[in-house]
Scaffold this motif. Sequence first.
Motif: not given
Length: 275
Positions: A45-48, A54-56, A105-107
């Motif tokens: 998802a995107r934060k503000s 992510t869930a992780a 992003r790498e994740f």
Amino acid sequence: MSSLPPHLPPALSLLSALADAALKAGEVILRIRAEGLASGGLASARKSDESPVTAADLAAEAILREELARLLPGVPVIAEEAVAQGKGEAPADTFLLVDPLDGTREFIGASGEFTVNIGLVEAGVPSVGIVLAPAVNKLYAGATTAEGGLAFLGGNDAAPAGWTPIRCRPMPEKGLVAVASRSHFDPETSAFLAGLDIAESISCGSALKFGLVAEGRADLYPRFGTVCEWDVAAGHALVRAAGGSVRRPDGSALPYARTQADYRVHGFIARGREV
């Protein structure tokens, strides 16, 4: 602190306990990553601020907050996702900065170059740092005490007996090795490196770049874009413990606990040992 292993010196005992907390978070991150990749992708998802979450990230932060509250009761924890949700604690003279998953992003992109970062800040200076890269089996741990700095490289193991001591190498006058962000390499970084005698440039994700400086594989890590204190504190503590430095690009001290600036850090340069 009574729950820490009694047979180790205080600094090593704390590093071991914090490493164990990071490893617990790392296990959950790897499980969620494996499940996501097996099902065809990792949802985010995107934060503000438009950065991904992510869930992780959320699961790892929950584990870390629980572990840190047990290990260091009463020490405020400034953690990325809590701050993003408006639930951040207020920093004190001693507080913790936590990035539960640095390199989201790498994740998401299935790279192994993401880390769990835990930094302890005392009197405005990072004194203890853990940087764990669970997917590539790397654990960096560093602490600076009145007796000096202790810095180590290990695998996915919280026992200091299995760690190898590391030190920054002396900064050479020529033939520098630089490490820069894989995802955030910008024109300012390119121009900075162009003005130096660089023998080799390494691209790497997350706080692993601090680790390369701390273990003497790189001489400097410049970052001119804006990051947050929890991106930097653990790596700063590690490099400092290994004999190097992390400062603003103008050479001044890197400040922490800047709530009025939303914990933003507008650039820094990590260097090896100055000769």
